[in-house]
Design a protein around this motif. Sequence first.
Motif, PDB file in Angstrom:
ATOM      1  N   LEU A  59      21.330  -4.646  34.417  1.00  0.00           N
ATOM      2  CA  LEU A  59      21.081  -4.259  33.035  1.00  0.00           C
ATOM      3  C   LEU A  59      20.458  -5.444  32.297  1.00  0.00           C
ATOM      4  O   LEU A  59      20.680  -6.594  32.667  1.00  0.00           O
ATOM      5  N   PRO A  60      19.686  -5.188  31.242  1.00  0.00           N
ATOM      6  CA  PRO A  60      18.953  -6.275  30.595  1.00  0.00           C
ATOM      7  C   PRO A  60      19.803  -7.274  29.819  1.00  0.00           C
ATOM      8  O   PRO A  60      19.406  -8.428  29.648  1.00  0.00           O
ATOM      9  N   ASP A  61      20.987  -6.853  29.357  1.00  0.00           N
ATOM     10  CA  ASP A  61      21.762  -7.745  28.491  1.00  0.00           C
ATOM     11  C   ASP A  61      23.056  -8.268  29.106  1.00  0.00           C
ATOM     12  O   ASP A  61      23.588  -9.278  28.670  1.00  0.00           O
ATOM     13  N   ARG A  62      23.573  -7.599  30.119  1.00  0.00           N
ATOM     14  CA  ARG A  62      24.827  -8.051  30.723  1.00  0.00           C
ATOM     15  C   ARG A  62      24.939  -7.479  32.131  1.00  0.00           C
ATOM     16  O   ARG A  62      24.581  -6.338  32.378  1.00  0.00           O
ATOM     17  N   ASN A  63      25.460  -8.282  33.043  1.00  0.00           N
ATOM     18  CA  ASN A  63      25.674  -7.831  34.407  1.00  0.00           C
ATOM     19  C   ASN A  63      26.555  -6.584  34.429  1.00  0.00           C
ATOM     20  O   ASN A  63      27.521  -6.470  33.676  1.00  0.00           O
ATOM     21  N   GLY A  64      26.213  -5.639  35.307  1.00  0.00           N
ATOM     22  CA  GLY A  64      26.962  -4.391  35.379  1.00  0.00           C
ATOM     23  C   GLY A  64      28.422  -4.555  35.758  1.00  0.00           C
ATOM     24  O   GLY A  64      29.277  -3.779  35.321  1.00  0.00           O
ATOM     25  N   ILE A  65      28.732  -5.570  36.580  1.00  0.00           N
ATOM     26  CA  ILE A  65      30.129  -5.818  36.940  1.00  0.00           C
ATOM     27  C   ILE A  65      30.926  -6.242  35.712  1.00  0.00           C
ATOM     28  O   ILE A  65      32.057  -5.806  35.501  1.00  0.00           O
ATOM     29  N   GLU A  66      30.324  -7.061  34.868  1.00  0.00           N
ATOM     30  CA  GLU A  66      30.992  -7.472  33.628  1.00  0.00           C
ATOM     31  C   GLU A  66      31.154  -6.274  32.692  1.00  0.00           C
ATOM     32  O   GLU A  66      32.179  -6.124  32.028  1.00  0.00           O
ATOM     33  N   THR A  67      30.131  -5.427  32.641  1.00  0.00           N
ATOM     34  CA  THR A  67      30.207  -4.209  31.822  1.00  0.00           C
ATOM     35  C   THR A  67      31.337  -3.315  32.310  1.00  0.00           C
ATOM     36  O   THR A  67      32.103  -2.763  31.510  1.00  0.00           O
ATOM     37  N   LEU A  68      31.442  -3.177  33.615  1.00  0.00           N
ATOM     38  CA  LEU A  68      32.517  -2.396  34.217  1.00  0.00           C
ATOM     39  C   LEU A  68      33.880  -2.911  33.772  1.00  0.00           C
ATOM     40  O   LEU A  68      34.760  -2.136  33.379  1.00  0.00           O
ATOM     41  N   LYS A  69      34.059  -4.215  33.820  1.00  0.00           N
ATOM     42  CA  LYS A  69      35.345  -4.812  33.430  1.00  0.00           C
ATOM     43  C   LYS A  69      35.661  -4.532  31.964  1.00  0.00           C
ATOM     44  O   LYS A  69      36.819  -4.247  31.607  1.00  0.00           O
ATOM     45  N   LEU A  70      34.638  -4.599  31.101  1.00  0.00           N
ATOM     46  CA  LEU A  70      34.848  -4.345  29.674  1.00  0.00           C
ATOM     47  C   LEU A  70      35.198  -2.873  29.433  1.00  0.00           C
ATOM     48  O   LEU A  70      36.079  -2.558  28.615  1.00  0.00           O
ATOM     49  N   LEU A  71      34.527  -1.979  30.136  1.00  0.00           N
ATOM     50  CA  LEU A  71      34.814  -0.551  29.997  1.00  0.00           C
ATOM     51  C   LEU A  71      36.239  -0.251  30.442  1.00  0.00           C
ATOM     52  O   LEU A  71      36.973   0.489  29.778  1.00  0.00           O
ATOM     53  N   ARG A  72      36.638  -0.831  31.552  1.00  0.00           N
ATOM     54  CA  ARG A  72      37.975  -0.593  32.093  1.00  0.00           C
ATOM     55  C   ARG A  72      39.054  -1.255  31.223  1.00  0.00           C
ATOM     56  O   ARG A  72      40.180  -0.755  31.139  1.00  0.00           O
ATOM     57  N   ARG A  73      38.700  -2.363  30.579  1.00  0.00           N
ATOM     58  CA  ARG A  73      39.651  -3.016  29.677  1.00  0.00           C
ATOM     59  C   ARG A  73      39.951  -2.114  28.482  1.00  0.00           C
ATOM     60  O   ARG A  73      41.107  -1.972  28.065  1.00  0.00           O
ATOM     61  N   ASP A  74      38.899  -1.489  27.938  1.00  0.00           N
ATOM     62  CA  ASP A  74      39.067  -0.601  26.789  1.00  0.00           C
ATOM     63  C   ASP A  74      39.740   0.711  27.181  1.00  0.00           C
ATOM     64  O   ASP A  74      40.574   1.244  26.448  1.00  0.00           O
ATOM     65  N   GLN A  75      39.346   1.249  28.348  1.00  0.00           N
ATOM     66  CA  GLN A  75      39.859   2.543  28.798  1.00  0.00           C
ATOM     67  C   GLN A  75      40.205   2.462  30.284  1.00  0.00           C
ATOM     68  O   GLN A  75      39.380   2.794  31.137  1.00  0.00           O
ATOM     69  N   PRO A  76      41.408   2.025  30.609  1.00  0.00           N
ATOM     70  CA  PRO A  76      41.800   1.807  32.006  1.00  0.00           C
ATOM     71  C   PRO A  76      41.677   3.036  32.900  1.00  0.00           C
ATOM     72  O   PRO A  76      41.491   2.900  34.108  1.00  0.00           O
ATOM     73  N   LYS A  77      41.754   4.221  32.319  1.00  0.00           N
ATOM     74  CA  LYS A  77      41.695   5.436  33.129  1.00  0.00           C
ATOM     75  C   LYS A  77      40.283   6.017  33.241  1.00  0.00           C
ATOM     76  O   LYS A  77      40.067   7.026  33.926  1.00  0.00           O
ATOM     77  N   LEU A  78      39.315   5.393  32.593  1.00  0.00           N
ATOM     78  CA  LEU A  78      37.947   5.893  32.622  1.00  0.00           C
ATOM     79  C   LEU A  78      37.351   5.697  34.022  1.00  0.00           C
ATOM     80  O   LEU A  78      37.392   4.605  34.581  1.00  0.00           O
ATOM     81  N   ALA A  79      36.777   6.759  34.575  1.00  0.00           N
ATOM     82  CA  ALA A  79      36.163   6.676  35.902  1.00  0.00           C
ATOM     83  C   ALA A  79      34.760   6.098  35.771  1.00  0.00           C
ATOM     84  O   ALA A  79      33.944   6.596  34.990  1.00  0.00           O
ATOM     85  N   VAL A  80      34.490   5.043  36.526  1.00  0.00           N
ATOM     86  CA  VAL A  80      33.171   4.411  36.498  1.00  0.00           C
ATOM     87  C   VAL A  80      32.591   4.422  37.901  1.00  0.00           C
ATOM     88  O   VAL A  80      33.152   3.836  38.830  1.00  0.00           O
ATOM     89  N   LEU A  81      31.465   5.113  38.042  1.00  0.00           N
ATOM     90  CA  LEU A  81      30.765   5.206  39.319  1.00  0.00           C
ATOM     91  C   LEU A  81      29.547   4.301  39.281  1.00  0.00           C
ATOM     92  O   LEU A  81      28.667   4.477  38.439  1.00  0.00           O
TER      93      LEU A  81
END
Length: 217
Positions: A59-81
Amino acid sequence: MSKIKILLVDDHAILRQGLRQILLDSEDMEVAGEAENSAQAIRLAREHQFDVVVLDITLPDRNGIETLKLLRRDQPKLAVLILTMHSEKEFGVRALKAGASGYLTKHSAAEQLVNAVRTVAKGKKYIGAALAEELANSFGTESDQPLHETLSDREYQVLCMIASGTALSEMAAKLSLSPKTVSVYRARVMAKMKFRNNTEITHYAIKHQLVHCASTP
């Protein structure tokens, strides 16, 4: 029956259009949002309710792995593929350890994507044969593991950028870090992997087919 609400995250509009069409061909799916970068994805995930996020790593602004961690931090049950051009060898195990529900490459067939979305939407993991093999290898003894598997995600990013010939100042800008901090990460990479210079890092990355990871921000 309620539809699976999906958030597509990829910086290429044409690719998002293709993915949207594939998913909308399934009556049980709805593309409820789209984002072209990490910041948009995180904002949309906070403002709306999604069942599955289909996320690219590059992604242009942040690594996808870091984005994944932020998404999971906010919503631990959110499914990320994770859906990316990067092979399972490059990021598959790291993505699962960071909380991904599944991992697919963009070379996968359309049916695989649909099946993967349905699987992770049910709270299950979607793991293909190639990733299963990488996972099995990751449970070997420490001496059996490739050296790059001992690196943190940030150290791994720095290794990739060094291998691509990225200048220190450019690395700092892409990672939103100071040049001094990047130098510290480089020193850690050199120490952990017992390298003497950047040439040895580049040779290692080529040998282990990690050169594509260098395009990751």
